[in-house]
Design an enzyme around this catalytic site. Sequence first.
Site, PDB file in Angstrom:
ATOM      1  N   GLY A  47       2.615   2.087  10.796  1.00 63.91           N
ATOM      2  CA  GLY A  47       3.529   3.175  10.479  1.00 63.91           C
ATOM      3  C   GLY A  47       4.318   3.728  11.667  1.00 63.91           C
ATOM      4  O   GLY A  47       4.824   4.563  11.744  1.00 63.91           O
ATOM      5  N   ASN A  78       1.073  -1.014   0.017  1.00 65.99           N
ATOM      6  CA  ASN A  78      -0.068   0.047  -0.092  1.00 65.99           C
ATOM      7  C   ASN A  78       0.866   1.227  -0.090  1.00 65.99           C
ATOM      8  O   ASN A  78       1.508   1.592   1.036  1.00 65.99           O
ATOM      9  CB  ASN A  78      -1.016   0.070   1.415  1.00 65.99           C
ATOM     10  CG  ASN A  78      -1.730   1.216   1.209  1.00 65.99           C
ATOM     11  OD1 ASN A  78      -2.099   2.033   0.342  1.00 65.99           O
ATOM     12  ND2 ASN A  78      -2.680   1.310   2.568  1.00 65.99           N
ATOM     13  N   TRP A  79       1.027   1.833  -1.083  1.00 66.84           N
ATOM     14  CA  TRP A  79       1.782   3.050  -1.351  1.00 66.84           C
ATOM     15  C   TRP A  79       1.488   4.045  -0.784  1.00 66.84           C
ATOM     16  O   TRP A  79       1.911   5.488  -0.392  1.00 66.84           O
ATOM     17  CB  TRP A  79       2.020   3.348  -2.563  1.00 66.84           C
ATOM     18  CG  TRP A  79       3.014   2.395  -3.431  1.00 66.84           C
ATOM     19  CD1 TRP A  79       3.533   1.180  -2.789  1.00 66.84           C
ATOM     20  CD2 TRP A  79       3.432   2.325  -4.952  1.00 66.84           C
ATOM     21  NE1 TRP A  79       4.223   0.358  -3.856  1.00 66.84           N
ATOM     22  CE2 TRP A  79       4.407   1.104  -4.984  1.00 66.84           C
ATOM     23  CE3 TRP A  79       3.116   3.076  -6.040  1.00 66.84           C
ATOM     24  CZ2 TRP A  79       4.584   0.649  -6.094  1.00 66.84           C
ATOM     25  CZ3 TRP A  79       3.731   2.801  -7.135  1.00 66.84           C
ATOM     26  CH2 TRP A  79       4.609   1.555  -7.375  1.00 66.84           C
ATOM     27  N   LYS A  80       0.051   4.354  -0.340  1.00 64.02           N
ATOM     28  CA  LYS A  80      -0.850   5.514   0.351  1.00 64.02           C
ATOM     29  C   LYS A  80      -0.488   6.618  -0.580  1.00 64.02           C
ATOM     30  O   LYS A  80      -0.455   6.500  -1.662  1.00 64.02           O
ATOM     31  CB  LYS A  80      -0.165   5.634   1.725  1.00 64.02           C
ATOM     32  CG  LYS A  80      -0.370   4.362   2.586  1.00 64.02           C
ATOM     33  CD  LYS A  80      -0.335   4.376   4.047  1.00 64.02           C
ATOM     34  CE  LYS A  80      -0.294   2.905   4.542  1.00 64.02           C
ATOM     35  NZ  LYS A  80      -0.323   3.265   6.275  1.00 64.02           N
ATOM     36  N   HIS A 135      -9.721   0.663   5.116  1.00 65.19           N
ATOM     37  CA  HIS A 135      -8.506   0.776   5.798  1.00 65.19           C
ATOM     38  C   HIS A 135      -8.525   1.684   6.905  1.00 65.19           C
ATOM     39  O   HIS A 135      -9.392   2.816   6.894  1.00 65.19           O
ATOM     40  CB  HIS A 135      -7.333   1.520   4.869  1.00 65.19           C
ATOM     41  CG  HIS A 135      -5.957   1.406   5.459  1.00 65.19           C
ATOM     42  ND1 HIS A 135      -5.526   2.548   6.137  1.00 65.19           N
ATOM     43  CD2 HIS A 135      -4.782   0.581   5.091  1.00 65.19           C
ATOM     44  CE1 HIS A 135      -4.347   2.123   6.646  1.00 65.19           C
ATOM     45  NE2 HIS A 135      -3.784   1.103   5.809  1.00 65.19           N
ATOM     46  N   SER A 163       3.566  -2.311  10.101  1.00 60.59           N
ATOM     47  CA  SER A 163       5.096  -2.527  10.107  1.00 60.59           C
ATOM     48  C   SER A 163       5.601  -3.657   9.872  1.00 60.59           C
ATOM     49  O   SER A 163       6.682  -4.303  10.526  1.00 60.59           O
ATOM     50  CB  SER A 163       5.707  -2.008  11.621  1.00 60.59           C
ATOM     51  OG  SER A 163       5.031  -0.523  11.966  1.00 60.59           O
ATOM     52  N   GLU A 172      -5.151  -5.468  10.214  1.00 60.96           N
ATOM     53  CA  GLU A 172      -3.986  -4.303  10.931  1.00 60.96           C
ATOM     54  C   GLU A 172      -4.225  -3.772  12.133  1.00 60.96           C
ATOM     55  O   GLU A 172      -5.128  -2.580  12.346  1.00 60.96           O
ATOM     56  CB  GLU A 172      -3.877  -3.302   9.767  1.00 60.96           C
ATOM     57  CG  GLU A 172      -3.183  -3.689   8.514  1.00 60.96           C
ATOM     58  CD  GLU A 172      -3.125  -2.425   7.411  1.00 60.96           C
ATOM     59  OE1 GLU A 172      -1.892  -2.303   7.028  1.00 60.96           O
ATOM     60  OE2 GLU A 172      -3.942  -1.548   7.263  1.00 60.96           O
ATOM     61  N   GLU A 230      -7.013   4.284   8.043  1.00 60.85           N
ATOM     62  CA  GLU A 230      -6.898   5.613   7.766  1.00 60.85           C
ATOM     63  C   GLU A 230      -8.088   6.275   6.967  1.00 60.85           C
ATOM     64  O   GLU A 230      -8.519   7.456   7.193  1.00 60.85           O
ATOM     65  CB  GLU A 230      -5.675   5.989   6.733  1.00 60.85           C
ATOM     66  CG  GLU A 230      -4.315   5.582   7.520  1.00 60.85           C
ATOM     67  CD  GLU A 230      -3.261   5.295   6.658  1.00 60.85           C
ATOM     68  OE1 GLU A 230      -2.073   5.071   7.149  1.00 60.85           O
ATOM     69  OE2 GLU A 230      -3.227   5.071   5.521  1.00 60.85           O
TER      70      GLU A 230
END
Length: 261
Positions: A182, A13-15, A104, A220, A176, A106
């Site tokens: 992160g 996931n490059w976000k 997700h 992570s 997650e 976020e």
Amino acid sequence: MSGSTIIPWVVGNWKMNPLQANAQQLIQDLKQYFTQEQISAQSCHIGVAPVSIALLNVRAQLCDTPIKTVAQDVSRIAGLGAYTGEVSAELLKDSGIQFVLVGHSERREIFADTAEIVKQKVQHALSAGLTVIYCVGESLEQRESGQAEQVVLQQICDIATVVQAEQWQKIVIAYEPIWAIGTGKTASPEDAQTMHAKIREGLSQITDQGKNIAILYGGSVKPENAVELAACPDINGALVGGASLNAESFYQIAQAFAKTQ
């Protein structure tokens, strides 16, 4: 314990990364690793999730590799229409994108994706024929208060009413823990396996496909812990954040899970 026939998934996931020049270099590096030392589709499914404006470019550049292109999100609105800024499941499908992340943390926390919104996104994505990588996870506060399993299983139940029996084969779960995303912190393999086993148990109560659904770990993940995570019986891959922006690290993580087959 998961079924031995589950093929692992490793998805990067490059976000909201990277800039164009860095993205081009990353793609070239990925092509070098994944074409010179190929990981077969029978040993591991590989995917990357770039920003929406790069989806088609990345897909075109990776078409001669085993790497699938995954959308980071999808609209809660189906079809076409006057919805400025939105990208529907039908538009993704029409553009050749077959996979999408939904739920997700976020999106839930920063952009207020409620359980109802997430449910709509899952329903429309499945109806369009996409494979959904459905993200679940608890906060540190919820874990410390003993609510982790309840929260995660509720997130699974949230979508159960809109997933038809035959559509569970198009679902991948990504667990997650929010406190590990992160932060450099990772749930211990024992803790991660315990939660994955609970998710497997919950899925098996909802669908007879429960034993066949891949459950990924995210938070992570890096080459240093991938081998240990891959050895856990109910961890069927990884949703990788920061480490997926380095081709060598991402390849090493994929290798760790491919070697379990």
